[in-house]
Scaffold this motif. Structure first.
Motif, PDB file in Angstrom:
ATOM      1  N   PRO A 101       0.806  -1.228   0.000  1.00 13.81           N
ATOM      2  CA  PRO A 101       0.000   0.000   0.000  1.00 13.81           C
ATOM      3  C   PRO A 101       0.833   1.271   0.000  1.00 13.81           C
ATOM      4  O   PRO A 101       1.837   1.378   0.707  1.00 13.81           O
ATOM      5  CB  PRO A 101      -0.810  -0.110   1.293  1.00 13.81           C
ATOM      6  N   PHE A 102       0.404   2.229  -0.808  1.00 10.59           N
ATOM      7  CA  PHE A 102       0.931   3.582  -0.693  1.00 10.59           C
ATOM      8  C   PHE A 102       0.312   4.181   0.567  1.00 10.59           C
ATOM      9  O   PHE A 102      -0.751   3.744   1.017  1.00 10.59           O
ATOM     10  CB  PHE A 102       0.531   4.398  -1.927  1.00 10.59           C
ATOM     11  N   TRP A 103       0.982   5.162   1.158  1.00  4.27           N
ATOM     12  CA  TRP A 103       0.418   5.822   2.332  1.00  4.27           C
ATOM     13  C   TRP A 103       0.815   7.297   2.347  1.00  4.27           C
ATOM     14  O   TRP A 103       1.796   7.708   1.723  1.00  4.27           O
ATOM     15  CB  TRP A 103       0.841   5.145   3.630  1.00  4.27           C
ATOM     16  N   ILE A 104       0.023   8.070   3.062  1.00  4.65           N
ATOM     17  CA  ILE A 104       0.280   9.494   3.272  1.00  4.65           C
ATOM     18  C   ILE A 104       0.025   9.782   4.754  1.00  4.65           C
ATOM     19  O   ILE A 104      -0.968   9.305   5.323  1.00  4.65           O
ATOM     20  CB  ILE A 104      -0.642  10.383   2.409  1.00  4.65           C
ATOM     21  N   LEU A 105       0.921  10.523   5.372  1.00  6.63           N
ATOM     22  CA  LEU A 105       0.731  10.974   6.750  1.00  6.63           C
ATOM     23  C   LEU A 105       0.863  12.486   6.776  1.00  6.63           C
ATOM     24  O   LEU A 105       1.828  13.040   6.249  1.00  6.63           O
ATOM     25  CB  LEU A 105       1.774  10.348   7.678  1.00  6.63           C
ATOM     26  N   ARG A 106      -0.113  13.151   7.373  1.00 11.10           N
ATOM     27  CA  ARG A 106      -0.076  14.607   7.476  1.00 11.10           C
ATOM     28  C   ARG A 106      -0.139  15.013   8.952  1.00 11.10           C
ATOM     29  O   ARG A 106      -0.954  14.480   9.712  1.00 11.10           O
ATOM     30  CB  ARG A 106      -1.251  15.258   6.732  1.00 11.10           C
ATOM     31  N   VAL A 107       0.713  15.928   9.343  1.00 15.57           N
ATOM     32  CA  VAL A 107       0.651  16.542  10.671  1.00 15.57           C
ATOM     33  C   VAL A 107       0.119  17.956  10.434  1.00 15.57           C
ATOM     34  O   VAL A 107       0.823  18.813   9.904  1.00 15.57           O
ATOM     35  CB  VAL A 107       2.033  16.574  11.341  1.00 15.57           C
ATOM     36  N   ILE A 108      -1.137  18.191  10.832  1.00 14.09           N
ATOM     37  CA  ILE A 108      -1.841  19.413  10.437  1.00 14.09           C
ATOM     38  C   ILE A 108      -2.136  20.276  11.658  1.00 14.09           C
ATOM     39  O   ILE A 108      -2.608  19.793  12.687  1.00 14.09           O
ATOM     40  CB  ILE A 108      -3.172  19.085   9.728  1.00 14.09           C
ATOM     41  N   GLY A 109      -1.870  21.571  11.507  1.00 18.99           N
ATOM     42  CA  GLY A 109      -2.199  22.537  12.550  1.00 18.99           C
ATOM     43  C   GLY A 109      -3.253  23.516  12.068  1.00 18.99           C
ATOM     44  O   GLY A 109      -3.122  24.096  10.984  1.00 18.99           O
ATOM     45  N   TYR A 110      -4.296  23.681  12.874  1.00 17.92           N
ATOM     46  CA  TYR A 110      -5.403  24.573  12.535  1.00 17.92           C
ATOM     47  C   TYR A 110      -5.463  25.730  13.533  1.00 17.92           C
ATOM     48  O   TYR A 110      -5.892  25.540  14.679  1.00 17.92           O
ATOM     49  CB  TYR A 110      -6.737  23.827  12.572  1.00 17.92           C
ATOM     50  N   PRO A 111      -5.039  26.932  13.151  1.00 15.40           N
ATOM     51  CA  PRO A 111      -5.196  28.079  14.058  1.00 15.40           C
ATOM     52  C   PRO A 111      -6.681  28.364  14.285  1.00 15.40           C
ATOM     53  O   PRO A 111      -7.524  28.023  13.444  1.00 15.40           O
ATOM     54  CB  PRO A 111      -4.529  29.228  13.286  1.00 15.40           C
ATOM     55  N   PRO A 112      -7.011  28.980  15.394  1.00 16.83           N
ATOM     56  CA  PRO A 112      -8.412  29.376  15.598  1.00 16.83           C
ATOM     57  C   PRO A 112      -8.871  30.300  14.471  1.00 16.83           C
ATOM     58  O   PRO A 112      -8.148  31.230  14.088  1.00 16.83           O
ATOM     59  CB  PRO A 112      -8.387  30.106  16.939  1.00 16.83           C
TER      60      PRO A 112
END
Length: 250
Positions: A101-112
């Motif tokens: 399997p291909f895979w993607i990992l994202r570390v995402i930050g959402y400001p208010p």
């Protein structure tokens, strides 16, 4: 982040675009690295590149790699359960479909959202990530426990909040599972709206088919899921994800 890095690395606030509007989040993106195979050497594959790891945090890379190994095994186990639920063998999604399997990992930050001056969607709502479905088979979402910001759209067209539950992942169905099941499993339309006063972190893991897998409805499901023999057009997963990534940047 650019094509020179295979679209891996840091993505600044507003760089990701959904339906023509900049998303109000920042992220670090990791993709499975290609080996020296025909897939990696395809001249039209812009995702070839090496993942970008921070030099200042020595434990980050081994920790993420250990985490990825656990998530791949968890997602594979879930897919075996789905295969059995469909009436197929437990290895239905192995081999040429998703055995590598291909895979993607994202570390995402959402400001208010209250801290931002950003564009709203057509309904006047300011969103951290616009409504979309995911590309592959499954998405396992690990999110902050004290902030409710993820919304999913129900069958009656209404968005509902997905409250974080300790010790769990949110599991989204992706586009490729919709095609393979001929619509029996529908990909999850969702979005993010961080109305909280705190910065939100989410770490979604995308479990995908083999990069060069041909995805088309299973023949044993066609009679039971559609009046016509096939409801969905076959696609090659790699072509699908490349198209999505190239259209995700303004």
């Amino acid at each position: 982040m650019s094509s020179s890095t295979g679209f891996r690395g840091y993505q600044k606030l507003g760089e990701n675009v959904t339906k023509g509007l900049p998303d109000q989040h920042e992220a670090i993106d990791y993709f499975k690295e290609f080996e020296s195979t025909k897939v990696a050497l395809r001249s039209e594959n812009p995702l070839v590149g090496l993942n970008q790891w921070p030099d200042s945090v020595s434990k980050f890379r081994p920790l993420v790699q250990e985490y990825l190994e656990m998530l791949i095994e968890l997602a594979r186990t879930i897919m075996r359960g789905i295969a059995l639920a469909l009436g197929g063998p437990k290895d239905l999604f192995e081999g040429e479909r998703a055995g590598d399997p291909f895979w993607i990992l994202r570390v995402i930050g959402y400001p208010p959202i209250s801290n931002l001056s950003c564009l709203s969607n057509p309904n006047g709502e300011e969103v951290g990530c616009g409504d979309h479905t995911d590309y592959g088979l499954l998405t396992l979402v690990n999110q902050d426990l004290d902030i409710t910001a993820l919304q999913v759209k129900t069958q009656d067209g209404k968005y509902i909040w997905v409250d974080p539950i300790p010790g769990t992942f949110v599991v989204n169905i992706g586009d490729m599972l919709t095609i393979w099941t001929n619509g029996l499993y529908q990909s999850t339309l969702h979005r993010v709206m961080n109305n909280d006063s705190k910065y939100r972190v989410s770490v979604p893991f995308f479990y995908e088919p083999n990069f060069d897998a041909r995805v088309e409805p299973f023949s044993f499901l066609q009679d039971s899921t559609a009046a016509e023999s096939k409801r969905y057009t076959p696609v090659v997963y790699g072509d699908h994800v490349i198209n999505k990534v190239l259209n995700n940047f303004g």
